[in-house]
Design a protein around this motif. Structure first.
Motif, short mmCIF file in Angstrom:
data_model
loop_
_atom_site.label_atom_id
_atom_site.label_comp_id
_atom_site.label_asym_id
_atom_site.label_seq_id
_atom_site.Cartn_x
_atom_site.Cartn_y
_atom_site.Cartn_z
N ASN A 201 0.82 -1.22 0.00
CA ASN A 201 0.00 0.00 0.00
C ASN A 201 0.85 1.27 0.00
O ASN A 201 0.52 2.25 0.65
CB ASN A 201 -0.95 0.02 1.21
N GLY A 202 1.96 1.24 -0.74
CA GLY A 202 2.82 2.41 -0.77
C GLY A 202 3.91 2.28 -1.82
O GLY A 202 3.79 1.50 -2.77
N TYR A 203 4.99 3.00 -1.63
CA TYR A 203 6.08 2.99 -2.60
C TYR A 203 7.36 3.52 -1.95
O TYR A 203 7.34 4.07 -0.85
CB TYR A 203 5.72 3.83 -3.83
N GLY A 204 8.47 3.35 -2.66
CA GLY A 204 9.75 3.91 -2.24
C GLY A 204 10.14 5.06 -3.13
O GLY A 204 9.68 5.15 -4.28
N TRP A 205 11.00 5.94 -2.65
CA TRP A 205 11.36 7.11 -3.44
C TRP A 205 12.78 7.58 -3.15
O TRP A 205 13.33 7.35 -2.07
CB TRP A 205 10.38 8.26 -3.20
N VAL A 206 13.37 8.22 -4.16
CA VAL A 206 14.67 8.85 -4.06
C VAL A 206 14.54 10.26 -4.61
O VAL A 206 14.19 10.44 -5.78
CB VAL A 206 15.76 8.08 -4.85
N PHE A 207 14.81 11.26 -3.76
CA PHE A 207 14.69 12.66 -4.16
C PHE A 207 16.07 13.33 -4.05
O PHE A 207 16.58 13.51 -2.93
CB PHE A 207 13.70 13.42 -3.27
#
Length: 400
Positions: A201-207
């Motif tokens: 129910n989500g995700y991973g991220w790189v900013f």
């Protein structure tokens, strides 16, 4: 009741500072209260959408960390595809500097600021609101705006939203300096990375930021299932390969309050909730800054209307949130339920039909609604599967 202030705002994040700025600008005696010392670190990706920039309407160059022109999508860190733009699609900030900037904007308009003072309880009286601080001091205002985040004391004082909400989630993130990375490519500096399928129910991220990378995961770990969000974060870090093993030093967790019903109450009487305190967050992508700022503006406008015309601030605000925020987010909510149930199918559709990615960028810019985006995705999913939909998919798609 003798009032110390016309408006008391609890919480100096983007929503609270914006509400205080608008109230003070309208000539209302306004107090902004923050429990910590500004600037203070805030666990947040710090990604501003174009519609957020347009909404604020002033120069943010002093606090911008990076300008983003592209997105890399992956499914469990594999099968990547990209969306690139010649125009900026997002802007990066560090929340400590960004929030301090917005506080200063409120003070410039005449708001007063009380920091390092924790609100422990609020209570609505017959003709005003009483705010109790941890030191025992009490402040009286005619109106109150609760902008004190996901674990809002103001909300708990009102019992307006569930005290224990299984629809809320958790985010985990870390700021990683470039010197702790291995060969991070320069061409990735103006591109964010979103990974799906690895977080329930989500995700991973790189900013990418000015001095390093903000890396995190977020998900709605609900329905009573016991999970360890940090394990998903660690899996993401290992899979990225350009982070030196064992060099992630500071890992922060924070609550993610999910919007869950377009009819949810966000106000009562003289007390209005904004941003995370009101559960006004995009349930699909977790965007909260835009909705904090927008609801802060709407709350200020409702109070100004109440002062000038005698309208109930709660009624005015509730209707405004319904029109300008909730109507759009209800489509994001139903779509998020489908995406997180059939993540691989949703990813295949997005990868196959690239115009959907560009259409979503228009949602983030404010040129397209979630309703329009969801209808187009639904059409493309039917095309991808040649109309051969299982009963499970049909039932899930009926909700979007």
């Amino acid at each position: 009741m003798d009032f110390d202030y016309d408006v008391v705002v609890v919480g100096a994040g983007p929503g609270g500072s914006t509400a205080a700025r608008f109230c003070a600008q309208a000539g209302l005696k306004t107090l902004l209260i923050e429990k910590e010392k500004i600037p203070r670190y805030k666990a947040c990706g710090g990604c501003l959408s174009l519609k957020t920039i347009h909404l604020l309407g002033f120069d943010l160059n002093a606090v911008l960390e990076n300008i983003i022109y592209g997105v890399k999508f992956t499914y469990r860190l594999k099968t990547p595809f990209f969306i690139e733009s010649k125009q900026p699609i997002a802007f990066m900030v560090m929340r400590d500097r960004f929030d301090e900037f917005l506080v200063k904007k409120a003070l410039e308009k005449g708001a007063e600021f009380l920091e390092c003072r924790k609100v422990v309880w609020v209570e609505e009286k017959i003709d005003g609101v009483e705010v109790q601080l941890s030191e025992g001091e009490k402040i009286h205002g005619q109106y109150l705006i609760g902008a004190d985040g996901a674990d809002s004391i103001v909300s708990k004082s009102l019992s307006l939203l569930p005290l224990k909400d299984d629809r809320s989630g958790i985010g985990v993130e870390s700021e990683i300096p470039f010197e702790l990375t291995v060969d991070f490519p320069k061409e990735k500096l103006q591109r964010i990375h979103l990974d799906f399928g690895g977080v329930p129910n989500g995700y991973g991220w790189v900013f990418p930021k000015k001095e390093g990378l903000s890396i995190g995961i977020g998900g709605m770990f609900r329905e009573g299932i016991r999970m360890n969000p940090r394990q998903y974060f660690n899996t993401l870090i290992r899979g990225l390969r350009y982070i030196k093993e064992g060099r992630v030093e500071r890992i922060m967790g924070h609550s993610l309050p999910s919007f869950y019903d377009e009819r949810q109450r966000v106000s009562r009487g003289r007390i209005l909730l904004v941003g995370d305190a009101a559960h006004l967050m995009d349930p699909l992508m977790g965007e909260g800054i835009y909705y904090a700022i927008r609801s802060g503006m709407l709350a200020a406008e409702a109070i100004i209307a109440s002062k000038e015309k005698g309208h109930s601030p709660s009624d005015v605000y509730q209707a405004a949130v319904q029109e300008h925020i909730s109507e759009n987010l209800k489509w994001a909510l139903s779509f998020s339920r489908f995406v997180f149930r059939f993540t691989k199918l949703a990813y295949r559709t997005l990868k196959r039909y690239r115009e959907l990615g560009n259409l979503y960028l228009q949602v983030l810019e404010g040129k397209e609604t979630y309703q329009g985006f969801v209808i187009r995705v639904k059409e493309r999913m039917r095309d991808l599967l040649h109309g051969r939909l299982s009963e499970r998919i049909k039932r899930a798609m009926a909700g979007v």
